[in-house]
Scaffold this motif. Structure first.
Motif, mmCIF file in Angstrom:
data_model
loop_
_atom_site.group_PDB
_atom_site.id
_atom_site.type_symbol
_atom_site.label_atom_id
_atom_site.label_comp_id
_atom_site.label_asym_id
_atom_site.label_seq_id
_atom_site.Cartn_x
_atom_site.Cartn_y
_atom_site.Cartn_z
ATOM 1 N N GLY A 146 14.179 18.983 11.626
ATOM 2 C CA GLY A 146 12.720 18.347 11.136
ATOM 3 C C GLY A 146 11.924 18.069 12.346
ATOM 4 N N LEU A 147 10.829 17.026 12.103
ATOM 5 C CA LEU A 147 9.846 17.088 12.976
ATOM 6 C C LEU A 147 9.678 15.576 13.973
ATOM 7 C CD1 LEU A 147 7.241 18.896 11.093
ATOM 8 C CD2 LEU A 147 8.255 19.536 13.182
ATOM 9 N N GLY A 148 10.231 14.820 13.101
ATOM 10 C CA GLY A 148 9.910 13.362 13.837
ATOM 11 C C GLY A 148 11.032 12.701 14.718
ATOM 12 N N ASP A 149 12.108 11.983 14.100
ATOM 13 C CA ASP A 149 13.170 11.494 15.059
ATOM 14 C C ASP A 149 14.319 11.911 14.490
ATOM 15 O OD1 ASP A 149 13.597 9.715 12.935
ATOM 16 O OD2 ASP A 149 12.013 8.444 13.384
ATOM 17 N N ALA A 150 15.540 11.290 14.914
ATOM 18 C CA ALA A 150 16.765 11.393 14.545
ATOM 19 C C ALA A 150 17.181 11.421 13.013
ATOM 20 C CB ALA A 150 18.001 10.443 15.404
ATOM 21 N N LYS A 151 16.331 10.414 12.652
ATOM 22 C CA LYS A 151 16.745 10.420 11.081
ATOM 23 C C LYS A 151 16.002 11.345 9.993
ATOM 24 C CE LYS A 151 17.815 5.626 10.945
ATOM 25 N NZ LYS A 151 17.561 4.088 10.486
ATOM 26 N N ASP A 152 15.518 12.428 10.713
ATOM 27 C CA ASP A 152 14.784 13.522 10.026
ATOM 28 C C ASP A 152 15.804 14.577 9.590
ATOM 29 O OD1 ASP A 152 11.927 12.584 9.286
ATOM 30 O OD2 ASP A 152 11.945 12.376 11.415
ATOM 31 N N ILE A 153 16.925 14.374 10.256
ATOM 32 C CA ILE A 153 17.766 15.463 9.816
ATOM 33 C C ILE A 153 18.150 15.541 8.280
ATOM 34 C CG2 ILE A 153 19.973 14.349 10.366
ATOM 35 C CD1 ILE A 153 20.990 16.622 11.517
ATOM 36 N N THR A 154 18.762 16.273 7.776
ATOM 37 C CA THR A 154 19.107 16.137 6.249
ATOM 38 C C THR A 154 20.674 15.529 6.355
ATOM 39 O OG1 THR A 154 20.352 18.339 6.161
ATOM 40 C CG2 THR A 154 17.934 18.283 5.670
ATOM 41 N N VAL A 155 21.161 14.907 5.224
ATOM 42 C CA VAL A 155 22.311 14.364 4.855
ATOM 43 C C VAL A 155 23.251 15.413 5.215
ATOM 44 C CG1 VAL A 155 23.686 13.324 3.410
ATOM 45 C CG2 VAL A 155 21.548 12.474 3.352
ATOM 46 N N LYS A 156 23.015 16.666 4.647
ATOM 47 C CA LYS A 156 24.197 17.622 4.653
ATOM 48 C C LYS A 156 24.126 18.240 6.308
ATOM 49 C CE LYS A 156 23.817 20.818 1.152
ATOM 50 N NZ LYS A 156 23.045 21.609 0.531
ATOM 51 N N GLY A 157 22.889 18.261 6.997
ATOM 52 C CA GLY A 157 22.954 18.707 8.254
ATOM 53 C C GLY A 157 24.018 17.619 9.076
ATOM 54 N N GLU A 161 26.336 15.632 7.966
ATOM 55 C CA GLU A 161 27.796 15.752 7.800
ATOM 56 C C GLU A 161 28.430 16.953 8.747
ATOM 57 O OE1 GLU A 161 27.648 13.957 3.129
ATOM 58 O OE2 GLU A 161 28.466 15.972 3.604
ATOM 59 N N VAL A 162 27.541 17.986 8.471
ATOM 60 C CA VAL A 162 28.063 19.321 9.299
ATOM 61 C C VAL A 162 28.364 19.074 10.737
ATOM 62 C CG1 VAL A 162 27.496 21.808 9.885
ATOM 63 C CG2 VAL A 162 27.101 21.138 7.381
ATOM 64 N N ILE A 163 27.376 18.303 11.405
ATOM 65 C CA ILE A 163 27.272 18.111 12.826
ATOM 66 C C ILE A 163 28.643 17.350 13.119
ATOM 67 C CG2 ILE A 163 26.458 16.474 14.574
ATOM 68 C CD1 ILE A 163 23.718 17.381 13.769
ATOM 69 N N LYS A 164 28.895 16.384 12.177
ATOM 70 C CA LYS A 164 29.989 15.605 12.463
ATOM 71 C C LYS A 164 31.376 16.453 12.477
ATOM 72 C CE LYS A 164 27.987 11.293 11.223
ATOM 73 N NZ LYS A 164 27.897 10.379 12.424
ATOM 74 N N GLY A 165 31.245 17.349 11.726
ATOM 75 C CA GLY A 165 32.440 18.221 11.613
ATOM 76 C C GLY A 165 32.707 19.490 12.559
ATOM 77 N N LEU A 195 15.623 22.188 -0.797
ATOM 78 C CA LEU A 195 15.561 23.085 -1.771
ATOM 79 C C LEU A 195 17.117 23.155 -2.407
ATOM 80 C CD1 LEU A 195 14.016 25.737 0.453
ATOM 81 C CD2 LEU A 195 13.077 24.620 -1.555
ATOM 82 N N GLY A 196 18.198 22.700 -1.880
ATOM 83 C CA GLY A 196 19.558 23.175 -2.289
ATOM 84 C C GLY A 196 19.909 22.006 -3.387
ATOM 85 N N ASP A 197 20.680 21.105 -3.066
ATOM 86 C CA ASP A 197 21.253 20.018 -3.747
ATOM 87 C C ASP A 197 20.986 18.793 -3.357
ATOM 88 O OD1 ASP A 197 22.930 19.385 -1.594
ATOM 89 O OD2 ASP A 197 24.452 20.811 -2.317
ATOM 90 N N ALA A 198 21.473 17.616 -3.833
ATOM 91 C CA ALA A 198 21.289 16.286 -3.744
ATOM 92 C C ALA A 198 21.380 15.892 -1.912
ATOM 93 C CB ALA A 198 21.964 15.231 -4.475
ATOM 94 N N LYS A 199 22.234 16.666 -1.143
ATOM 95 C CA LYS A 199 22.254 16.397 0.171
ATOM 96 C C LYS A 199 21.380 16.920 0.969
ATOM 97 C CE LYS A 199 27.222 15.205 0.168
ATOM 98 N NZ LYS A 199 28.717 15.434 0.686
ATOM 99 N N ASP A 200 20.473 17.669 0.395
ATOM 100 C CA ASP A 200 19.438 18.196 1.143
ATOM 101 C C ASP A 200 18.214 17.438 1.464
ATOM 102 O OD1 ASP A 200 20.242 21.107 1.907
ATOM 103 O OD2 ASP A 200 20.361 21.273 -0.236
ATOM 104 N N ILE A 201 18.448 16.179 1.012
ATOM 105 C CA ILE A 201 17.344 15.099 1.434
ATOM 106 C C ILE A 201 17.410 14.549 2.896
ATOM 107 C CG2 ILE A 201 18.788 13.292 0.659
ATOM 108 C CD1 ILE A 201 16.015 11.836 -0.523
ATOM 109 N N THR A 202 16.501 14.012 3.522
ATOM 110 C CA THR A 202 16.749 13.863 5.046
ATOM 111 C C THR A 202 17.177 12.309 4.771
ATOM 112 O OG1 THR A 202 14.634 12.706 5.090
ATOM 113 C CG2 THR A 202 14.745 14.973 5.931
#
Lengths: 268, 268
Positions: free
Chosen positions: A8-19, A21-25, B9-16
């Motif tokens: 995303g464009l702003g700061d660290a919290k603009d990553i998606t929840v999914k993204g 989670e993936v980073i941590k793994g 675009l995907g599911d619930a975890k695609d929110i930032t």
């Protein structure tokens, strides 16, 4: 699996929840470091993600791609990109290398400047080709971007101009401001684009301190929108609702010449 | 504060992460329910966010905007939009109402189909105006979108076609498939666009089961990409790297006619 993850464009919290989670793994996490910047630095991202980030500059991605792909067939590797992974710079080359090496890949999307500019109220539908405006030197003053702006405008389309960074190279200490881009443009514009053409300057889109200013190209040349990154829009046909939105970002004297003609208006 | 929050675009975890934090702190949370859908429903979102979602259909946003804005000057209200808040549909009207009522607003961006289509390997830079293809009826067969596709292609640009949903109305049980869109297009195409023109069909972009297929317009008319939402790209000039990427999404017989000529290629 090789994950391409947009930050995303702003700061660290603009990553998606999914993204996140993936980073941590992932076994290794690369940060693409040559096309753009967030308003926070690498250290802030490392602290927030709780992971060490390996900087992948342009040379590394092109010449040491094998290093990035190493082991991605048996464990997960993340490649972080400011904005969206397929935004201003595509990572097709790395995708193709991964596929050729039998490595699966996945994209976790995010906002990029190419869609976030919609926040100024101009319809994303109505943008033509995106252009890059680079710094002129005494001996090198490319004008090819102007033909694209004119071509878009001839079709009534807006043009998003990415400034300074160019398509692939970002030089951190030397970003281009909206004022600088407008000055360069003023040197070469000719009908139908004039110094009165309505433009929009944008800075740090998506960040807490984002700044947007709408006005004539002439006004853009003297505006100060603060720190990087900047971008500028040259408008085409304007829908009345687009004009109403632009007024939110202009001074009382600016845009006062805008007249509505029927359902749309065309201002130079 | 009125927050416009993109859900991706995907599911619930695609929110930032930022968007999720804001939702948890808002007094009311609306879900815009008329332009698009995620691959999960309202209930899944409510469970993941831990909040009740108030559906805001088109009529409500236009006619009962005051209800949405109520109290947003003293507490936080969230307005959730699939994709990006200023993606396919802009919410300028609601922004302007908020500003006129003295209510501050903020946008939390996310990916939208307009930038996520880059995952097929076509340069986002090289897209012209986006068009919508709607269902024809016996008495209503609008062809205006074709002029825009042709205009883009004349400039070498790709065209993203949003299918069925149209700009503002989404009818859940009646989405348009890539095959249906291609069939309609085949009825009206003429030079320089032919049944051999290279197209890309995309379904559920950003979701775990996204599907992408590249091939001729004729091939698109018989492809089956599964459930909603679908979109289709009519290509313009193709860069060799774009062709390489498209081959990842085509069968062995498809695209075999593509020839490289110099640094770019133009296929009809």
């Amino acid at each position: 699996m090789l994950y391409f993850i947009g930050l995303g464009l702003g700061d660290a919290k603009d990553i998606t929840v999914k993204g996140l989670e993936v980073i941590k793994g992932c076994s290794r996490v690369y940060l693409e470091a040559y096309t753009s910047i967030l308003t926070v630095g690498k250290e802030a991202l490392e602290e927030y993600y709780g992971r060490e980030l390996l900087l992948a500059d342009r040379d590394m991605v092109e010449q040491e791609a094998d290093e990035i792909l190493k082991g991605a067939d048996v464990s997960d590797v993340a490649f972080l990109v400011v904005g969206d992974p397929f935004g201003a710079t595509t990572h097709s080359d790395l995708v193709l290398r991964a596929v050729n090496a039998g490595i699966q890949y996945r994209v976790i999307h995010n906002a990029s400047i190419l869609n976030a500019v919609g926040c100024c109220g101009l319809q994303l539908y109505s943008f033509g080709e995106t252009v890059s405006i680079v710094f002129w030197t005494d001996n090198w003053k490319p004008e090819s971007f102007y033909d694209k702006i004119k071509g878009n405008r001839d079709m009534g389309m807006h043009t998003l101009c990415l400034l300074g960074a160019g398509r692939k190279i970002y030089e951190p200490p030397r970003f281009m401001t909206v004022a600088q881009a407008a000055e360069q443009l003023l040197e070469i514009v000719q009908n139908p684009i004039t110094e009165e053409t309505v433009c929009v300057g944008l800075a740090r889109v998506g960040a807490d301190d984002q700044a947007i200013q709408a006005g004539s190209l002439r006004e853009m040349a003297s505006c100060d929108l603060g720190g990087p990154l900047h971008s500028m829009i040259i408008t085409g046909h304007l829908h009345p609702l687009e004009v109403d939105m632009l007024r939110l970002f202009s001074g009382p004297e600016s845009l006062k010449g805008l007249k509505m003609t029927g359902s749309s208006t065309y201002i130079s």
